[in-house]
Design a protein around this motif. Structure first.
Motif, PDB file in Angstrom:
ATOM      1  N   UNK A  28       0.820  -1.211   0.000  1.00  0.00           N
ATOM      2  CA  UNK A  28       0.000   0.000   0.000  1.00  0.00           C
ATOM      3  C   UNK A  28       0.862   1.274   0.000  1.00  0.00           C
ATOM      4  N   UNK A  29       2.148   1.143  -0.334  1.00  0.00           N
ATOM      5  CA  UNK A  29       3.017   2.309  -0.324  1.00  0.00           C
ATOM      6  C   UNK A  29       2.592   3.307  -1.396  1.00  0.00           C
ATOM      7  N   UNK A  30       2.709   4.594  -1.087  1.00  0.00           N
ATOM      8  CA  UNK A  30       2.411   5.616  -2.084  1.00  0.00           C
ATOM      9  C   UNK A  30       3.640   6.457  -2.376  1.00  0.00           C
ATOM     10  N   UNK A  36      12.971   9.281  -6.431  1.00  0.00           N
ATOM     11  CA  UNK A  36      11.874   9.330  -5.469  1.00  0.00           C
ATOM     12  C   UNK A  36      10.582   9.419  -6.265  1.00  0.00           C
ATOM     13  N   UNK A  37       9.674   8.473  -6.012  1.00  0.00           N
ATOM     14  CA  UNK A  37       8.445   8.405  -6.804  1.00  0.00           C
ATOM     15  C   UNK A  37       7.237   8.337  -5.891  1.00  0.00           C
ATOM     16  N   UNK A  38       6.143   8.934  -6.363  1.00  0.00           N
ATOM     17  CA  UNK A  38       4.903   8.863  -5.600  1.00  0.00           C
ATOM     18  C   UNK A  38       3.759   8.443  -6.509  1.00  0.00           C
ATOM     19  N   UNK A  39       2.778   7.804  -5.882  1.00  0.00           N
ATOM     20  CA  UNK A  39       1.613   7.358  -6.631  1.00  0.00           C
ATOM     21  C   UNK A  39       0.689   8.545  -6.825  1.00  0.00           C
ATOM     22  N   UNK A  96      -2.129  18.306  -0.990  1.00  0.00           N
ATOM     23  CA  UNK A  96      -0.753  17.852  -0.775  1.00  0.00           C
ATOM     24  C   UNK A  96      -0.728  16.347  -0.527  1.00  0.00           C
ATOM     25  N   UNK A  97       0.262  15.728  -1.065  1.00  0.00           N
ATOM     26  CA  UNK A  97       0.397  14.277  -0.963  1.00  0.00           C
ATOM     27  C   UNK A  97       0.807  13.907   0.451  1.00  0.00           C
ATOM     28  N   UNK A  98       0.645  12.647   0.816  1.00  0.00           N
ATOM     29  CA  UNK A  98       1.179  12.228   2.104  1.00  0.00           C
ATOM     30  C   UNK A  98       2.673  12.541   2.152  1.00  0.00           C
ATOM     31  N   UNK A  99       3.087  13.088   3.275  1.00  0.00           N
ATOM     32  CA  UNK A  99       4.476  13.502   3.392  1.00  0.00           C
ATOM     33  C   UNK A  99       5.382  12.356   3.000  1.00  0.00           C
TER      34      UNK A  99
END
Lengths: 204, 275
Positions: A126-128, A149-152, B246-249
């Motif tokens: 469940x990582x974002x 560094x990547x985000x969903x 804002x996205x989760x930190x």
């Protein structure tokens, strides 16, 4: 018969579930790198001659992988709050173009002497937010650790920072741009970025 | 009783050092503590001039005149010369196994490696580590304190300058009586170091503010070295930011146990060395 339908629908459901699952972040980064290296290998002579075409290719192939608005906000840091929407958009684009001009040329000069090796990614289901680690291998030189560094973002993993030897691009530019904004104001910084003042000149 | 005494002594010494270095003040990574900035900037301009007229031309000449194989040998030689420092600091950080391997590496390269010019240790799998007294202080919880720009030596910090001073004791050059040899070695080492950085010049040219760039890069690099290449992720979001989109930190979720370690805590971290 009932059993068959049940099985079929289960199979179908798992397929759609699979289709909806985003492409894994490390796969996104690897595919992009591979695609870019292929393009460079095939067309580097053309790109060297026609930088407009090259920047356009980078813009089409590489830029969609980055979360440009988010990067813009991160780099602006506390200044993002006071900036107008128009300033934010202009800053985002100017920053993006500046990076393209700087890094695209570095890639064009060095792509044939660099190999990338990827470290296996360990992430929670469940990582974002993850960091994809890789190592740049250059013949006869020390290997350089590079992290993405990547985000969903919705259903796609997008890059929001690159670290080289654990030095963050976002933090580097944030501290410098903060200082510039303090001295000259945001508009002046954006204008200077748009004019290409901060971009590396292609090696002649 | 004796044991207790030593423990108390070492604890109070540690406390004294951390108070001295002002370890408690933790500045955000994008706005590091730099109260001496005007002085630092003056020294930076001086260093830049020195670099323009002396160091860079010397480094360029060195690269042009000396074949790559020899330059690699020189790099190995100086790396090996700094290795007693690595052995001592690995041990001081409780990495005893690494320290033992580092000692083996040093002995091997100093003998079979012909005083360090060759690097047979790497070939048999003894990897090179990077440790020094500044990192050891950081390992035990000492923060960098003020950022410093030293004339001639370049970027540093309260912590790393202290480390540098202690490091004189483990530098073999300290024990070379002949000042001519000493000076020549120091000069050669400086040219070698500068030559290795020549490829970074183009990066430096395209920065908004080179002083700030170097400050930021230096402090991040040192932080990374303190954590042996795995520093806890800094949150890039600002604390006072609470707008909805804002996205989760980006505090890495996959290793929440790691990311909680604060670098100001005096509690030692026992990292498992995976290398």
């Amino acid at each position: 018969m009932k059993k068959l339908i049940l099985l079929l629908s289960a199979a179908l459901m798992s397929m759609t579930a699979h289709a909806a699952a985003p492409k894994a972040p490390d796969q996104v980064a690897q595919d992009a790198t591979t695609q870019l290296l292929q393009l460079l290998t095939a067309n580097h002579v053309k790109y060297k001659a026609d930088s407009k075409l090259y920047y356009k290719t980078v813009n089409d192939v590489v830029v969609p992988l980055f979360d440009v608005p988010y990067i813009g906000r991160l780099v602006l840091g506390r200044n993002a709050k006071t900036a107008t929407d128009d300033q934010r958009t202009r800053f985002q684009n100017a920053f993006k173009d500046m990076l393209i001009r700087s890094y695209a040329n570095a890639m064009l000069d060095n792509f044939d002497s660099v190999k990338v090796s990827w470290q296996p990614l360990r992430m929670a289901a469940d990582a974002t937010d993850v960091t994809v680690s890789s190592t740049l291998l250059r013949t006869g030189k020390q290997p350089v650790p590079v992290g993405f560094a990547m985000r969903l973002n919705g259903t796609e993993w997008k890059i929001y920072d690159i670290t080289v030897e654990n030095i963050s691009l976002v933090i580097n530019f944030r501290s410098q741009i903060n200082e510039e904004i303090k001295k000259n104001g945001l508009d002046s910084v954006i204008t200077r970025m748009e004019s290409g003042e901060y971009s590396a000149k292609p090696k002649s | 009783m004796r044991m207790g005494n030593t423990k108390f002594l070492s604890r109070s010494l540690m406390l004294l050092i951390s108070v001295m270095l002002g370890a408690c003040a933790h500045s955000p990574i994008d706005e590091p503590s730099d109260p001496l900035e005007p002085v630092n900037r003056a020294f930076y301009s001086f260093n830049e001039q020195l670099d323009n007229f002396v160091a860079r031309p010397a480094a360029k000449g060195y690269v042009a005149a000396v074949p790559e194989e020899v330059r690699n040998g020189v790099r190995n030689f100086f790396s090996n010369l700094s290795y007693p420092t690595v052995v001592v600091n690995s041990a001081l950080q409780g990495k005893f196994k690494q320290s033992g391997l580092d000692l083996t590496r040093f002995v091997m390269n100093s003998t079979f490696g012909l005083c360090g010019f060759l690097d047979p240790a790497t070939m048999v799998g003894l990897v090179r580590h990077d440790e020094d007294f500044g990192q050891t202080l950081g390992y035990w919880g000492v923060g960098p304190g003020w950022y410093l720009m030293l004339p001639f030596f370049g970027p540093s910090s309260n912590r790393d300058l202290t480390g540098r001073a202690i490091g004189i004791t483990t530098d073999p050059l300290t024990y070379v009586g002949d000042s001519t040899i000493n000076l020549a070695m120091t000069g050669a080492s400086a040219i070698k170091t500068r030559a290795d950085l020549l490829s970074a010049d183009s990066v430096l040219e395209q920065q908004f503010d080179r002083y700030v760039f170097i400050r930021s890069a230096y402090l991040q690099r040192r932080q990374s070295l303190v954590y042996d290449g795995n520093p806890p992720r800094e949150s890039y979001e600002l604390d006072d930011e609470d707008d909805g989109d804002s996205a989760p930190a980006p505090a890495a979720k996959e290793d929440s146990s790691e990311s909680k370690t604060s670098d100001t805590s005096p509690i030692p971290r026992f990292n498992i060395d995976i290398r």
